[in-house]
Structure formats: C-alpha cells, structure tokens
Design a protein around this motif. Structure first.
Motif, PDB file in Angstrom:
ATOM      1  N   TRP A   1       2.429   9.781  -9.157  1.00 12.73           N
ATOM      2  CA  TRP A   1       2.924   9.678 -10.452  1.00 12.73           C
ATOM      3  C   TRP A   1       3.846   8.645 -10.689  1.00 12.73           C
ATOM      4  O   TRP A   1       3.596   8.259 -11.936  1.00 12.73           O
ATOM      5  CB  TRP A   1       3.174  11.164 -11.039  1.00 12.73           C
ATOM      6  CG  TRP A   1       2.290  12.232 -11.089  1.00 12.73           C
ATOM      7  CD1 TRP A   1       2.013  13.085  -9.864  1.00 12.73           C
ATOM      8  CD2 TRP A   1       1.268  12.429 -12.108  1.00 12.73           C
ATOM      9  NE1 TRP A   1       0.964  14.120 -10.417  1.00 12.73           N
ATOM     10  CE2 TRP A   1       0.466  13.626 -11.754  1.00 12.73           C
ATOM     11  CE3 TRP A   1       1.241  11.921 -13.292  1.00 12.73           C
ATOM     12  CZ2 TRP A   1      -0.402  14.233 -12.391  1.00 12.73           C
ATOM     13  CZ3 TRP A   1       0.205  12.283 -14.170  1.00 12.73           C
ATOM     14  CH2 TRP A   1      -0.503  13.345 -13.684  1.00 12.73           C
ATOM     15  N   PHE A   2       4.966   8.482 -10.063  1.00 14.46           N
ATOM     16  CA  PHE A   2       5.822   7.604 -10.188  1.00 14.46           C
ATOM     17  C   PHE A   2       5.386   6.200 -10.191  1.00 14.46           C
ATOM     18  O   PHE A   2       5.705   5.270 -11.183  1.00 14.46           O
ATOM     19  CB  PHE A   2       6.827   7.531  -9.419  1.00 14.46           C
ATOM     20  CG  PHE A   2       7.927   8.955  -9.470  1.00 14.46           C
ATOM     21  CD1 PHE A   2       8.577   9.188 -10.584  1.00 14.46           C
ATOM     22  CD2 PHE A   2       7.615   9.984  -8.621  1.00 14.46           C
ATOM     23  CE1 PHE A   2       9.360  10.166 -10.618  1.00 14.46           C
ATOM     24  CE2 PHE A   2       8.336  10.985  -8.867  1.00 14.46           C
ATOM     25  CZ  PHE A   2       9.142  11.247  -9.891  1.00 14.46           C
ATOM     26  N   LEU A   3       4.227   5.968  -9.291  1.00 15.03           N
ATOM     27  CA  LEU A   3       3.811   4.608  -9.272  1.00 15.03           C
ATOM     28  C   LEU A   3       2.498   4.325 -10.419  1.00 15.03           C
ATOM     29  O   LEU A   3       2.182   3.199 -10.537  1.00 15.03           O
ATOM     30  CB  LEU A   3       3.070   4.278  -7.864  1.00 15.03           C
ATOM     31  CG  LEU A   3       4.266   4.280  -6.950  1.00 15.03           C
ATOM     32  CD1 LEU A   3       3.710   4.107  -5.511  1.00 15.03           C
ATOM     33  CD2 LEU A   3       5.224   3.125  -7.152  1.00 15.03           C
TER      34      LEU A   3
ATOM     35  N   TYR B   1      -3.776   7.344   4.679  1.00 15.64           N
ATOM     36  CA  TYR B   1      -4.064   6.418   5.674  1.00 15.64           C
ATOM     37  C   TYR B   1      -3.854   4.981   5.838  1.00 15.64           C
ATOM     38  O   TYR B   1      -3.510   4.344   6.622  1.00 15.64           O
ATOM     39  CB  TYR B   1      -5.378   6.780   6.150  1.00 15.64           C
ATOM     40  CG  TYR B   1      -6.028   8.402   6.154  1.00 15.64           C
ATOM     41  CD1 TYR B   1      -5.382   9.194   6.940  1.00 15.64           C
ATOM     42  CD2 TYR B   1      -6.989   8.750   5.312  1.00 15.64           C
ATOM     43  CE1 TYR B   1      -5.773  10.578   7.065  1.00 15.64           C
ATOM     44  CE2 TYR B   1      -7.199  10.187   5.179  1.00 15.64           C
ATOM     45  CZ  TYR B   1      -6.532  11.018   6.197  1.00 15.64           C
ATOM     46  OH  TYR B   1      -7.041  12.305   6.136  1.00 15.64           O
ATOM     47  N   VAL B   2      -4.312   4.584   4.591  1.00 12.13           N
ATOM     48  CA  VAL B   2      -3.932   3.043   4.144  1.00 12.13           C
ATOM     49  C   VAL B   2      -3.310   2.985   3.000  1.00 12.13           C
ATOM     50  O   VAL B   2      -3.739   2.701   1.951  1.00 12.13           O
ATOM     51  CB  VAL B   2      -5.164   2.256   4.240  1.00 12.13           C
ATOM     52  CG1 VAL B   2      -4.966   0.737   4.421  1.00 12.13           C
ATOM     53  CG2 VAL B   2      -6.165   2.605   5.699  1.00 12.13           C
ATOM     54  N   PRO B   3      -2.010   2.863   2.980  1.00 10.63           N
ATOM     55  CA  PRO B   3      -1.086   2.767   1.888  1.00 10.63           C
ATOM     56  C   PRO B   3      -1.358   1.336   1.331  1.00 10.63           C
ATOM     57  O   PRO B   3      -1.465   0.482   1.999  1.00 10.63           O
ATOM     58  CB  PRO B   3       0.416   3.104   2.309  1.00 10.63           C
ATOM     59  CG  PRO B   3       0.224   3.932   3.521  1.00 10.63           C
ATOM     60  CD  PRO B   3      -0.895   3.243   4.219  1.00 10.63           C
ATOM     61  N   GLU B   4      -0.980   1.324  -0.106  1.00 10.29           N
ATOM     62  CA  GLU B   4      -1.155   0.132  -0.763  1.00 10.29           C
ATOM     63  C   GLU B   4      -0.650  -1.046  -0.186  1.00 10.29           C
ATOM     64  O   GLU B   4      -1.185  -2.078  -0.087  1.00 10.29           O
ATOM     65  CB  GLU B   4      -0.935   0.198  -2.382  1.00 10.29           C
ATOM     66  CG  GLU B   4      -1.084  -1.033  -3.120  1.00 10.29           C
ATOM     67  CD  GLU B   4      -2.319  -1.421  -3.483  1.00 10.29           C
ATOM     68  OE1 GLU B   4      -2.703  -2.429  -3.908  1.00 10.29           O
ATOM     69  OE2 GLU B   4      -3.148  -0.340  -3.322  1.00 10.29           O
TER      70      GLU B   4
END
Length: 281
Positions: A195-197, A204-207
């Motif tokens: 929500w904040f982003l 598993y694979v963050p941005e």
C-alpha cells in the motif's frame, strides 16, 4: 430340474474426449479495435488512449495468404488438450475471441526483458498479445509468423504454442480476476499489494532485486536462460518474466504447467494445487 441362469448385461457408455472446434472459440477479424466501443464515432485513424503511443495507428491489416490457416493450426493444437477444455469453454461462452492481424504492435514497445525473445534474442516488436479493452481480442504481428515455428530448447515447446497459451491465459484471467483477487493464487506465488509503495511486491523476488538482476541481463553479465534457471530452482516459478507482476505470473505458470514437461519438477506445490483447482474442478 432345469436351472435357468439370467445374465444381466450392463452396458456402460464409453465417453471420449471431444475438443471444441476452432470456430466455437475464435474468429478472424479485420475490424477496428474501437468499432464496438465508445470510440466508434471517431474518424480513422484510431489511436490507443492512455499508455499507448499516439503516433501508432491501431487499424488491423488483412490476413495474408495462408496466415489464417497457420494461426488456426497453432491454436487448434491447444484446443486439443483435455486439461484446457474448462478454460476454452469459458472463453467460448464469453466470446468468441477475435483474432486480429497487425503490421506491428500498436503501442509502445516494452523495454528490457519485454523485448527479449526466447533464447536471448532481441526483437523489434511484440509478436502476440491479448487485450480486453476497448475490445476483447488477440493480436499478432509480422514477427509472430517469423518465430512461430521455432522450438524453445529450454522448454521443448514451439514458440507459437507457448506464447499462444500465455496470451489466452490473460483473457481467462481478465474475466476471472485470478491474479487480482484470488488469495490462494497470490499466496502460492508470493504476491502482495504494498500500500505504501502503491505497487505489487513479490516476497521471493522483491522489486529492487528484480531490477538488479534485469540490469545484469541487459548489460550482458548474465543470460536470460541463466536467470530463468535461477528463478526455477530457487523460487519454484517458471521464468524471470513470471515475477514481473501477478498477471504475468498467472499466464506463465499456467502455460508452463500445461506445456512444459519438467514443470512439475520445479513449480511450487501450492501453485500446482491452485492450477489443478481452476483447470480440473
């Protein structure tokens, strides 16, 4: 004493699988994408709104000699698969689905991995795509017919067959909203709305990690095949492209589960349970 024995014969009808016919699910169209929408009062050339480049015309072209037959042959291979009948029955009831021919993709060509063909080859345009708005259709470009017969050595599946199921999975997802609201799917594939982003994040694979890995591929430090292998072995997903967003995850896992022989060896068990539920129940 004579004993008469009555033998009761019970005939059990043998039912066999019967695939849907091509014309029950698809039809070839050369009509404008906007002919059945609120854009129909515009004069040609028509333009995609929003995120599409205004300089790109979206008028379909005529199907070339033999192209419709090649397209029908490629999609009929998918229609013949028993595990896809539930999906195709659903699309047939909502459709049929228009098939449209374009000279090139009528929007901005994606950068990065979106431009990469199977086997680390960069191509100049998108080969095939599915669209829900402003009309429900599947579009193909010149590049589709250039690459459709190629065999993806990693997946051991023809490009046309794999991409075809990937895009048709998008249409199924558009209607059912699996990637948007199905909590079983989101938990199984690691997606959660941040929500904040104001974006989807994959546990598993963050941005940040995804962008760093993509940069290595674009700079030549790592091949796309190597990156796909890492995602399969470490995270139980079919490809690096499958961690782009939940919609691409849905299309990739469904296509891999049905078409890739080794998919059951690397897909997460929770993902296979979800797919069994939507394809077989």
């Amino acid at each position: 004493m004579r004993v008469t024995i009555f033998i009761l014969l019970v005939f059990i009808p043998l039912t066999s699988f019967s695939a849907l016919r091509f014309k029950e699910v698809f039809y070839f169209s050369e009509r404008s994408n906007f002919s059945d929408s609120h854009y129909r009062n515009q004069r040609p050339p028509y333009y995609f709104p929003g995120n599409f480049a205004k300089e790109q015309r979206v008028e379909p072209k005529r199907w070339g000699e033999g192209e419709a037959e090649l397209m029908e042959e490629a999609l009929s291979e998918l229609l013949s698969l028993p595990q896809l009948q539930k999906m195709f029955l659903f699309l047939a009831r909502k459709g049929p689905v228009a098939l449209k021919r374009f000279a090139e993709y009528p929007g901005r060509v994606p950068g990065g991995l979106g431009r990469m063909n199977q086997g680390d080859k960069k191509i100049g345009s998108v080969k095939m795509w599915a669209a829900e708005q402003p009309s429900f259709y599947v579009g193909v470009t010149d590049d589709f017919f250039k690459y459709m017969g190629h065999l993806d050595r990693e997946k051991q599946v023809k490009v046309a067959k794999y991409i075809g199921l990937h895009e048709l999975s998008h249409l199924y997802d558009y209607r059912m909203r699996f990637s948007f609201r199905d909590q079983q799917f989101l938990r199984a594939t690691g997606w959660k709305w941040a929500w904040f982003l104001r974006r989807w994040e994959n546990q598993y694979v963050p941005e940040e990690k995804r962008r760093a890995l993509m940069k290595k591929v674009e700079e030549g430090e790592m091949s796309l095949r190597d990156l796909d292998r890492i995602v399969r072995e470490q995270y139980g997903l079919p490809s690096f492209y499958s961690v782009t967003n939940p919609k691409e995850t849905f299309a990739e896992v469904l296509a891999a589960y049905v078409l890739v022989p080794e998919a059951k060896d690397f897909l997460r068990p929770e993902i296979m349970d979800f797919l069994d539920g939507i394809l077989n129940n």
